[in-house]
Design a protein around this motif. Structure first.
Motif, PDB file in Angstrom:
ATOM      1  N   ASN A 175      42.064 -10.567  54.747  1.00 33.89           N
ATOM      2  CA  ASN A 175      42.242 -10.094  53.981  1.00 33.89           C
ATOM      3  C   ASN A 175      40.844  -8.999  53.172  1.00 33.89           C
ATOM      4  O   ASN A 175      40.885  -7.777  52.726  1.00 33.89           O
ATOM      5  N   GLU A 176      39.635 -10.003  53.060  1.00 40.24           N
ATOM      6  CA  GLU A 176      38.751  -9.470  52.892  1.00 40.24           C
ATOM      7  C   GLU A 176      38.226  -8.094  53.435  1.00 40.24           C
ATOM      8  O   GLU A 176      37.703  -7.334  53.279  1.00 40.24           O
ATOM      9  N   GLU A 177      38.420  -8.266  54.527  1.00 40.38           N
ATOM     10  CA  GLU A 177      37.573  -7.118  55.761  1.00 40.38           C
ATOM     11  C   GLU A 177      38.801  -5.899  55.286  1.00 40.38           C
ATOM     12  O   GLU A 177      38.526  -4.463  55.532  1.00 40.38           O
ATOM     13  N   LEU A 178      40.507  -6.425  55.260  1.00 39.73           N
ATOM     14  CA  LEU A 178      41.414  -5.425  54.683  1.00 39.73           C
ATOM     15  C   LEU A 178      40.771  -4.342  53.753  1.00 39.73           C
ATOM     16  O   LEU A 178      40.589  -3.247  53.651  1.00 39.73           O
ATOM     17  N   GLU A 179      40.441  -5.052  52.043  1.00 37.52           N
ATOM     18  CA  GLU A 179      39.779  -4.321  51.470  1.00 37.52           C
ATOM     19  C   GLU A 179      38.914  -3.880  51.445  1.00 37.52           C
ATOM     20  O   GLU A 179      38.720  -2.522  51.042  1.00 37.52           O
ATOM     21  N   ASN A 216      39.597  -0.733  52.873  1.00 34.52           N
ATOM     22  CA  ASN A 216      40.124   0.495  51.951  1.00 34.52           C
ATOM     23  C   ASN A 216      39.527   1.044  51.185  1.00 34.52           C
ATOM     24  O   ASN A 216      39.600   2.247  50.945  1.00 34.52           O
ATOM     25  N   THR A 217      38.703  -0.515  50.332  1.00 35.79           N
ATOM     26  CA  THR A 217      37.415   1.112  50.392  1.00 35.79           C
ATOM     27  C   THR A 217      36.875   1.941  50.360  1.00 35.79           C
ATOM     28  O   THR A 217      36.463   3.295  49.955  1.00 35.79           O
ATOM     29  N   ASN A 218      36.466   1.651  52.017  1.00 31.54           N
ATOM     30  CA  ASN A 218      35.752   2.183  52.474  1.00 31.54           C
ATOM     31  C   ASN A 218      36.015   4.342  52.626  1.00 31.54           C
ATOM     32  O   ASN A 218      35.845   5.022  52.601  1.00 31.54           O
ATOM     33  N   LEU A 219      37.539   3.848  53.274  1.00 34.85           N
ATOM     34  CA  LEU A 219      38.356   5.083  53.078  1.00 34.85           C
ATOM     35  C   LEU A 219      38.695   5.783  52.406  1.00 34.85           C
ATOM     36  O   LEU A 219      38.909   6.931  52.136  1.00 34.85           O
ATOM     37  N   LEU A 259      36.942   6.185  49.880  1.00 34.08           N
ATOM     38  CA  LEU A 259      35.524   6.845  48.803  1.00 34.08           C
ATOM     39  C   LEU A 259      35.443   7.428  50.234  1.00 34.08           C
ATOM     40  O   LEU A 259      34.898   8.717  49.962  1.00 34.08           O
ATOM     41  N   GLY A 260      35.501   7.895  52.083  1.00 34.22           N
ATOM     42  CA  GLY A 260      35.706   8.750  52.866  1.00 34.22           C
ATOM     43  C   GLY A 260      36.535   9.938  51.971  1.00 34.22           C
ATOM     44  O   GLY A 260      36.268  11.122  52.010  1.00 34.22           O
ATOM     45  N   ILE A 261      38.003   9.614  51.629  1.00 36.88           N
ATOM     46  CA  ILE A 261      38.774  10.624  51.328  1.00 36.88           C
ATOM     47  C   ILE A 261      38.221  11.369  49.563  1.00 36.88           C
ATOM     48  O   ILE A 261      38.219  12.848  49.646  1.00 36.88           O
ATOM     49  N   ALA A 262      37.594  10.294  48.801  1.00 39.57           N
ATOM     50  CA  ALA A 262      37.111  10.434  47.731  1.00 39.57           C
ATOM     51  C   ALA A 262      36.228  12.113  48.264  1.00 39.57           C
ATOM     52  O   ALA A 262      36.125  13.140  47.115  1.00 39.57           O
ATOM     53  N   GLU A 263      34.830  11.580  48.465  1.00 38.60           N
ATOM     54  CA  GLU A 263      33.846  12.637  49.784  1.00 38.60           C
ATOM     55  C   GLU A 263      34.286  13.620  50.170  1.00 38.60           C
ATOM     56  O   GLU A 263      33.992  15.169  50.115  1.00 38.60           O
ATOM     57  N   THR A 264      35.643  14.073  50.521  1.00 40.65           N
ATOM     58  CA  THR A 264      35.880  14.768  51.767  1.00 40.65           C
ATOM     59  C   THR A 264      36.337  15.775  50.788  1.00 40.65           C
ATOM     60  O   THR A 264      36.637  17.352  50.436  1.00 40.65           O
ATOM     61  N   ALA A 265      37.446  15.317  49.654  1.00 41.56           N
ATOM     62  CA  ALA A 265      37.784  16.024  48.624  1.00 41.56           C
ATOM     63  C   ALA A 265      36.672  16.272  47.198  1.00 41.56           C
ATOM     64  O   ALA A 265      37.400  17.678  47.417  1.00 41.56           O
ATOM     65  N   GLU A 266      35.701  16.251  47.081  1.00 46.49           N
ATOM     66  CA  GLU A 266      35.143  16.748  46.639  1.00 46.49           C
ATOM     67  C   GLU A 266      34.268  17.720  47.491  1.00 46.49           C
ATOM     68  O   GLU A 266      33.340  19.330  46.550  1.00 46.49           O
ATOM     69  N   ALA A 267      33.683  17.305  48.287  1.00 46.20           N
ATOM     70  CA  ALA A 267      33.663  18.663  49.464  1.00 46.20           C
ATOM     71  C   ALA A 267      34.330  20.346  49.737  1.00 46.20           C
ATOM     72  O   ALA A 267      34.044  21.499  50.017  1.00 46.20           O
ATOM     73  N   ASN A 268      36.005  19.578  50.065  1.00 45.70           N
ATOM     74  CA  ASN A 268      36.332  20.948  49.927  1.00 45.70           C
ATOM     75  C   ASN A 268      36.903  21.274  48.330  1.00 45.70           C
ATOM     76  O   ASN A 268      36.872  23.194  48.171  1.00 45.70           O
TER      77      ASN A 268
END
Length: 67
Positions: free
Chosen positions: A23-27, A30-33, A35-44
């Protein structure tokens, strides 16, 4: 508690520890994903703004400048 109950209890405890670690690994993943989505949205969004500015500058050139 007889030996079977003790064995069963130990097995359950091991499974709980394993599940908590997973569960900790999946969390973390999930956090990394997220953050990646947020960074992509910001770049977009930045790219969209740059495109809008370029179109406005091109329109200004085509129209001969602002009077």
């Amino acid at each position: 508690m007889d030996s079977f109950e003790y064995m069963l209890y130990g097995t359950l405890q091991d499974e709980i520890v394993t599940l908590k670690l997973k569960n900790e690994e999946l969390e973390s993943q999930n956090t990394n994903l997220m953050l990646g989505i947020a960074e992509t949205a910001e770049a977009n969004e930045q790219e969209n703004t740059n495109t809008q500015l370029a179109v406005a500058e091109l329109a200004e050139v085509v129209m001969g400048g602002v009077e």
